[in-house]
Design a protein around this motif. Structure first.
Motif, PDB file in Angstrom:
ATOM      1  N   ARG A 183      -7.546  27.368  21.558  1.00 54.25           N
ATOM      2  CA  ARG A 183      -7.102  28.524  22.346  1.00 54.25           C
ATOM      3  C   ARG A 183      -7.916  29.760  21.978  1.00 54.25           C
ATOM      4  O   ARG A 183      -8.349  30.527  22.839  1.00 54.25           O
ATOM      5  CB  ARG A 183      -5.609  28.774  22.112  1.00 54.25           C
ATOM      6  N   ARG A 184      -8.133  29.947  20.675  1.00 48.76           N
ATOM      7  CA  ARG A 184      -8.823  31.157  20.231  1.00 48.76           C
ATOM      8  C   ARG A 184     -10.320  31.100  20.500  1.00 48.76           C
ATOM      9  O   ARG A 184     -10.959  32.134  20.702  1.00 48.76           O
ATOM     10  CB  ARG A 184      -8.533  31.384  18.752  1.00 48.76           C
ATOM     11  N   ALA A 185     -10.899  29.886  20.443  1.00 50.99           N
ATOM     12  CA  ALA A 185     -12.332  29.761  20.707  1.00 50.99           C
ATOM     13  C   ALA A 185     -12.623  29.745  22.211  1.00 50.99           C
ATOM     14  O   ALA A 185     -13.762  29.877  22.628  1.00 50.99           O
ATOM     15  CB  ALA A 185     -12.875  28.490  20.070  1.00 50.99           C
ATOM     16  N   GLY A 186     -11.563  29.574  23.011  1.00 52.71           N
ATOM     17  CA  GLY A 186     -11.759  29.482  24.458  1.00 52.71           C
ATOM     18  C   GLY A 186     -12.164  28.080  24.895  1.00 52.71           C
ATOM     19  O   GLY A 186     -12.418  27.853  26.075  1.00 52.71           O
ATOM     20  N   ASP A 238      -8.492  36.329  23.447  1.00 48.74           N
ATOM     21  CA  ASP A 238      -8.280  34.935  23.034  1.00 48.74           C
ATOM     22  C   ASP A 238      -7.627  34.889  21.652  1.00 48.74           C
ATOM     23  O   ASP A 238      -6.904  33.952  21.332  1.00 48.74           O
ATOM     24  CB  ASP A 238      -9.618  34.170  22.977  1.00 48.74           C
ATOM     25  N   THR A 239      -7.905  35.885  20.800  1.00 44.03           N
ATOM     26  CA  THR A 239      -7.260  35.903  19.476  1.00 44.03           C
ATOM     27  C   THR A 239      -6.247  37.045  19.345  1.00 44.03           C
ATOM     28  O   THR A 239      -5.226  36.881  18.688  1.00 44.03           O
ATOM     29  CB  THR A 239      -8.313  36.022  18.350  1.00 44.03           C
ATOM     30  N   ASN A 258      -5.523  22.490  12.786  1.00 45.27           N
ATOM     31  CA  ASN A 258      -5.194  23.591  13.692  1.00 45.27           C
ATOM     32  C   ASN A 258      -5.991  23.500  14.990  1.00 45.27           C
ATOM     33  O   ASN A 258      -6.351  24.512  15.587  1.00 45.27           O
ATOM     34  CB  ASN A 258      -5.451  24.931  12.995  1.00 45.27           C
ATOM     35  N   ILE A 294     -15.408  30.108  15.365  1.00 42.33           N
ATOM     36  CA  ILE A 294     -14.789  30.688  16.571  1.00 42.33           C
ATOM     37  C   ILE A 294     -15.564  31.931  17.003  1.00 42.33           C
ATOM     38  O   ILE A 294     -15.897  32.108  18.176  1.00 42.33           O
ATOM     39  CB  ILE A 294     -13.305  31.030  16.292  1.00 42.33           C
ATOM     40  N   VAL A 301      -7.097  26.662  17.321  1.00 43.11           N
ATOM     41  CA  VAL A 301      -8.537  26.942  17.286  1.00 43.11           C
ATOM     42  C   VAL A 301      -9.104  26.871  18.705  1.00 43.11           C
ATOM     43  O   VAL A 301      -9.884  27.734  19.119  1.00 43.11           O
ATOM     44  CB  VAL A 301      -9.268  25.969  16.340  1.00 43.11           C
ATOM     45  N   ALA A 341      -8.231  33.524  12.280  1.00 40.17           N
ATOM     46  CA  ALA A 341      -8.094  32.812  13.549  1.00 40.17           C
ATOM     47  C   ALA A 341      -7.927  31.307  13.358  1.00 40.17           C
ATOM     48  O   ALA A 341      -7.400  30.623  14.226  1.00 40.17           O
ATOM     49  CB  ALA A 341      -9.307  33.085  14.452  1.00 40.17           C
TER      50      ALA A 341
END
Lengths: 407, 407
Positions: B29-32, A323-324, B23, B312, B27, A142
């Motif tokens: 976006r993926r972590a919210g 989210d991922t 990143n 994350i 990061v 991620a």
């Protein structure tokens, strides 16, 4: 207590029931609650089954029961699976599936639907059977950017190529053996041997890696029908084996190219030592470098165990998983996602001596052995097409072309 | 916005800062939510650094700031790391670490502490560097039972053995080369070459697989100092290579045995083709069968990217991750977790001709080549000890014993 419905009680669906019961205690601990199958949807007659009371022949039973929070889809295809999965997600129920066709064709839409309705759409078992692949790709990587995926994702053809390589079988004999052992379909083995199964799987991996839906129909796809034992021997003389490789690669422009084709693979590659029905997938991360995942790509209980792991994940993470685990829908690309880069090529010729055909290509060498073949050191696909026309003008035909995989 | 503190600004710690910045968008976006480093704890002087304002020399600064929700521990060792990590978890802050010693010695306690205080203790980077391993083991195999783990988990010794195998270097020359390249410690390479690093890593894997803390000090551990190029050649004549294998296996009684030792590995094994600084770990699930994870086992950015993936995950799942990532504390086992099962053995002898020593063993063969060695077909460790005494009574000594790895 989480209640689950299973859609389709074939090989994988019945495996899911078996795994949930066999490991009920550890599944309950890991899911944070007991997980129980409340319904099985299958139109066939299971009235003699000890689980007869679980069966229903309509999705409406499941949709009408608010207790059901997770649905397992193991019907396969898209005719029923697609509308049923849509309906489940729209009702806020998470769906876990092993159905690669469904994900390859409708993944972006179903992920978006899950997000909208606060549930999860999970499909670890759709690629690599039970081998963990999608979860490490979107979760463990991620913090990284995936720039390339290449691998062996179809166990049936890998088994056949291994038999051709090791035992000198030709394509027909290898196919018969694969059919006898139940690895290949008897009626129509085309999904496997013509690469369509691999194209669906690499479409899923390419979608996840690129963040945009990549459709199987836009992936240049070629199977293994043209490969002969003489090609195998010629490959070996080059320190290579022939493998059906599914690949996807981020270009300098950020666009992904993808393909499914038999390729020359150096024996030094980890992919070369992947034999029989095993799968091996190499993922390249910008930060991480190369990581390889290797395991059996099919099988009832391995695949079912991956589906059940997804059920646990759906219960714990819900929509947050997206989210991922996520890619956007896009209009299907016009034409093919081909890679125009130069490569080395193996070329087998018919009707024209390889030594004479060499003049049609750039720098190349004629290979020893029975195959009447050349190794072209470096050429673009466009140059290879032009050379093929020159071969035809000289009275020959190109019987087989194999690109060499770059590590 | 999530605020992170980094404890220890060495190779990995500075890599974590670099990855979080490089990143940042993906990061977030993926972590919210965006993830930002607010503090770096290091007692050294970084006043000339462009990030000077982030540095603090006391953990109290971090513990006093309620904004910090995740702490990255990359100090190493346990003297400072252990009390700092305890304090962070007790204050409800999740901790992500690459510190294998900390996890191998205190994992169960720190996981329990995280659960109690509603936060996460994550350590994907402690084994295999950036290669995803712990996450697939506990999450993707959550519906399965892991019965065995075996693999190459120390890149330094694998590099040395590869050089000895391919280029005929002896141990000392291979060690010097590894030191020149920065793969081995110059002052004391013992953690790598004597197997202690591998023992910590297999202790973590065995703890996760068995559900109970397995301590490194209870794992019989032997490094590669005794291995010679003549042993390599003898192994090759048996279709094997010599690898430093870390293993853990569930016995019929449900108890785990574990070990770290140089072993004979068949060239047909996927582990045999793992060369140089790469790691390869084979995990056997009862349902899944064999799965192999392969990648570089170290490196600044790969390891840092695994730590950031954990950050994350900590932000998304919190304490819930410990429903699957979990083992219980137990009183350290008395004595060693040895495996009493019979195996095949390679035995090199000093001061007694192998042909004569053969009489001390059960069924065996004398090997050709320079090594004055035997292959014992099947014997228990107890029988091997008795045979060694017989060799000594006959005036010889056993210079090296290598068990053969069973697939």
């Amino acid at each position: 207590m989480a209640k689950v419905a299973i859609l389709g009680f074939g090989n994988i669906g019945s495996g899911v029931l078996e795994v949930l019961r066999r490991n009920a205690e550890s599944v309950a601990r890991r899911a944070g609650q007991p997980v129980e199958v409340k319904y099985i949807l299958d139109v066939r007659d299971f009235s003699a089954s000890p689980d007869a009371k679980l069966f229903t022949n309509t999705i409406d039973t499941i949709l009408a029961d608010d207790e059901v929070s997770v649905v397992v889809e193991t019907i396969g295809g898209t005719r029923f699976a697609y509308p049923y999965v849509r309906a489940c997600l729209e009702s806020g129920r998470s769906v876990c599936t092993s159905n690669k066709e469904l994900v390859a064709l409708h993944g972006a839409e179903l992920i978006a639907l899950a997000k909208t309705h606060g549930c999860a759409f999970l499909f670890e078992a759709s690629v690599g059977g039970g081998t963990p692949l999608l979860t490490p790709m979107h979760q463990s990587l991620a913090a990284d950017v995936i720039c390339e995926v290449q691998g062996i994702v179809n166990g049936t053809t890998n088994f056949m190529l291994t038999k051709m390589e090791k035992e000198g079988l030709d394509f027909d004999a290898a196919l018969r053996l694969a059919q006898q052992l139940g690895y290949a379909e008897t009626k129509d083995p085309g999904d496997d041997v013509d690469g369509r199964d691999a194209a669906r799987k690499i479409a899923i991996l390419a979608s996840l890696a690129s963040g945009r839906q990549v459709y199987p129909q836009n992936i240049p796809t070629r199977g293994i029908r043209g490969v002969t034992p003489a090609d195998m021997a010629a490959a070996r003389s080059l320190g290579c084996v022939i493998k059906l490789i599914a690949w996807a690669r981020r270009g300098a422009d950020g666009q992904f190219a993808a393909g499914v084709e038999p390729m020359l693979v150096s024996c030094a590659s980890q992919l070369a030592s992947c034999e029989d029905v095993y799968n091996a997938i190499l993922v390249k991360g910008e930060l991480l470098g190369d990581v390889l995942f290797y395991g059996k790509g099919a099988g009832k209980l391995p695949t079912a165990s991956a589906v059940v792991a997804d059920v646990i994940e759906a219960l714990k993470k819900g929509a947050q998983v997206h989210d991922t685990l996520y890619w956007r829908a896009e209009t299907p690309a016009e034409g093919m996602l081909a890679d125009p880069s130069p490569a080395a090529w193996y070329v087998r010729l018919d009707g024209l001596d390889a030594a004479k055909a060499a003049a049609c290509y750039g720098p190349c060498e004629v290979l020893d052995g029975a195959a009447n073949a050349l190794l072209v050191y470096s050429a673009t696909p466009a140059a290879m097409t032009a050379a093929e026309q020159a071969v035809q003008a000289a009275g020959g035909t190109v019987a087989l072309t194999l690109k060499r995989l770059t590590a």
